[in-house]
Structure formats: structure tokens, C-alpha cells
Design an enzyme around this catalytic site. Structure first.
Site, mmCIF file in Angstrom:
data_model
loop_
_atom_site.group_PDB
_atom_site.id
_atom_site.type_symbol
_atom_site.label_atom_id
_atom_site.label_comp_id
_atom_site.label_asym_id
_atom_site.label_seq_id
_atom_site.Cartn_x
_atom_site.Cartn_y
_atom_site.Cartn_z
ATOM 1 N N ASP A 1 0.831 -1.200 0.000
ATOM 2 C CA ASP A 1 0.000 0.000 0.000
ATOM 3 C C ASP A 1 0.868 1.255 0.000
ATOM 4 O O ASP A 1 1.931 1.278 0.623
ATOM 5 C CB ASP A 1 -0.903 -0.014 1.238
ATOM 6 C CG ASP A 1 -2.061 0.961 1.129
ATOM 7 O OD1 ASP A 1 -2.314 1.467 0.021
ATOM 8 O OD2 ASP A 1 -2.703 1.223 2.152
ATOM 9 N N ASN B 1 -10.414 -3.346 -6.903
ATOM 10 C CA ASN B 1 -9.603 -2.415 -7.688
ATOM 11 C C ASN B 1 -10.198 -2.093 -9.054
ATOM 12 O O ASN B 1 -9.788 -1.119 -9.707
ATOM 13 C CB ASN B 1 -8.181 -2.965 -7.875
ATOM 14 C CG ASN B 1 -7.326 -2.849 -6.635
ATOM 15 O OD1 ASN B 1 -6.340 -3.577 -6.480
ATOM 16 N ND2 ASN B 1 -7.686 -1.958 -5.716
#
Length: 229
Positions: free
Chosen positions: A17, A65
Site C-alpha cells: 500500500d 480495484n
């Protein structure tokens, strides 16, 4: 802790991340953050080999996503293709075995073809298993595993575990998340039942082998009781 000493760790997973925030801090496009994130992947895969890890699982593309802008999704697919084309030779020669968890058949045919080829080429390798989560969501994985288990007989934790995407991999020991976020984001929820969790503020493009060693050192100082005393 020196190279080749993973202090009892067999399987590490990482939520990579912070690519976007890395780019934003530098007034760069998000695509540049993703590119630097790929460089971090290279470092960590090489480090996993050096440290003797049996398995490394990376959260590359989640089922959620797809909600990102089309241009960003396209950039990510392009990076994935370039990564396979540029790094597969090195990983294959080093004995790395590539695995995919999740349903990558949802990607474009040329990406699927590249992935299929990479999996086939490394299938007989016996070094570190690199599992890449693509179009993956843990809740979906558990639902799929439970459905398969039910078709074969009684549902138990053992029969569900046998149908998970990671069934032929060592149990998860350590989950790392970068960028300061403190959540699992639908990643390996079943496998995390007794895994140790490690959160760092380091943004993924800045993550190095030293940061991985630091996480493993932290793991070595924890007492794992699996619900006992």
C-alpha cells in the site's frame, strides 16, 4: 539477523500500500508510484530468496480495484505485463515458482496468456513460491472454498482450508501492511486466523530488504500461542 535466517517464518504476505501517496508527495502522476512499486516488488522477491522464505504472497490487484479509473487499471495491467516479460528469466533461473491466487481469467487475453506461460515455465521450480493475488478477494475465496467443500461432504474448517487458493502453501506466519493503514482489506482473512500482523508507515515504493528484515525480527520476538497459554 543475517541472510538465510527467517527466524521460523515460512510464509509472509504483504499488502503493498502507498504507491499513490508516494507519487502525490512528490507531485508525480500515480502511474509513477506504481512503477516504483514494481521496483519494490523486485527487491522483496530477491530478499525473500536470500532469507530462505518458502512462500511470499503479494496483494497486487483486488476484486475492488476494478472501481479505480480505467486509465489507472490499464496502467497496472501494462506494468504487470512488463514485469513478467522483464523479470521472468531471473526468477525462473533462481528457482522461484509463480502462483496466482484469485481469478485472473477476468483480465484481457494477452495478460492471461502471459500469466499462463509464466506459471507453466516455473511450475517445476522448488525455491520460493511467489503467490500474486490478482482479482482476489478473501470473502470470495472463502465462499468458493465452502461451496467446493460442501459438494464433497460435511463442511469443517479442515475441508474449507483444503479448498482455499493457498491450500498447497505453508500456513501464513506473518502479514505485513505498508503505508500506515491498519486493516486487512479483504486479504487472506481465513489464513490470518493465527498469523502475526505487522504494520509500518513506510510507503510501498520505499520498502526495502532492511524493512523486511525488521518485520521478521519483530516476528521473532513474539510468542505464538494459537489460543493456548
Amino acid at each position: 539477523m543475517g541472510a538465510g535466517e527467517p527466524v521460523g517464518v515460512r510464509h509472509v504476505a504483504i499488502i503493498m500500500d502507498g504507491n499513490g501517496r508516494w507519487a502525490k508527495k512528490r507531485l508525480l502522476p500515480r502511474a509513477m508510484g506504481h512503477q516504483r512499486g514494481v521496483e519494490a516488488v523486485r527487491r522483496v522477491v530477491r530478499g525473500a530468496r536470500e532469507l530462505g522464505l518458502e512462500a511470499l504472497t503479494l496483494y497486487a490487484f483486488s476484486t475492488e480495484n476494478w472501481r479505480r479509473p480505467e486509465e489507472e487499471v490499464s496502467d497496472l495491467m501494462g506494468l504487470m505485463k512488463r514485469f513478467i516479460l522483464s523479470d521472468l528469466d531471473e526468477f525462473a533461473q533462481a528457482g522461484v515458482r509463480l502462483r496466482i491466487i484469485g481469478d485472473y481469467s477476468a483480465f484481457k487475453p494477452d495478460v492471461v496468456e502471459l500469466i499462463d506461460g509464466a506459471i507453466a515455465r516455473t511450475a517445476s521450480n522448488t525455491g520460493t513460491t511467489l503467490a500474486v493475488a490478482l482479482n482476489y478477494g478473501a470473502q470470495d475465496e472463502i465462499a468458493r472454498a465452502a461451496t467446493k467443500a460442501a459438494a464433497k461432504g460435511p463442511i469443517t474448517p479442515e475441508t474449507i482450508s483444503a479448498e482455499l487458493d493457498t491450500a498447497d502453501m505453508p500456513p501464513l506466519d506473518l502479514m505485513i501492511r505498508t503505508s500506515g493503514e491498519v486493516r486487512l482489506s479483504n486479504f487472506l482473512l481465513w489464513q490470518c486466523a493465527y498469523a502475526e500482523l505487522y504494520f509500518t508507515d513506510v510507503l510501498w515504493p520505499d520498502f526495502t530488504l532492511d524493512h523486511l528484515r525488521e518485520a521478521l525480527q519483530c516476528f521473532s520476538g513474539r510468542e505464538r500461542r494459537y489460543g493456548g497459554r
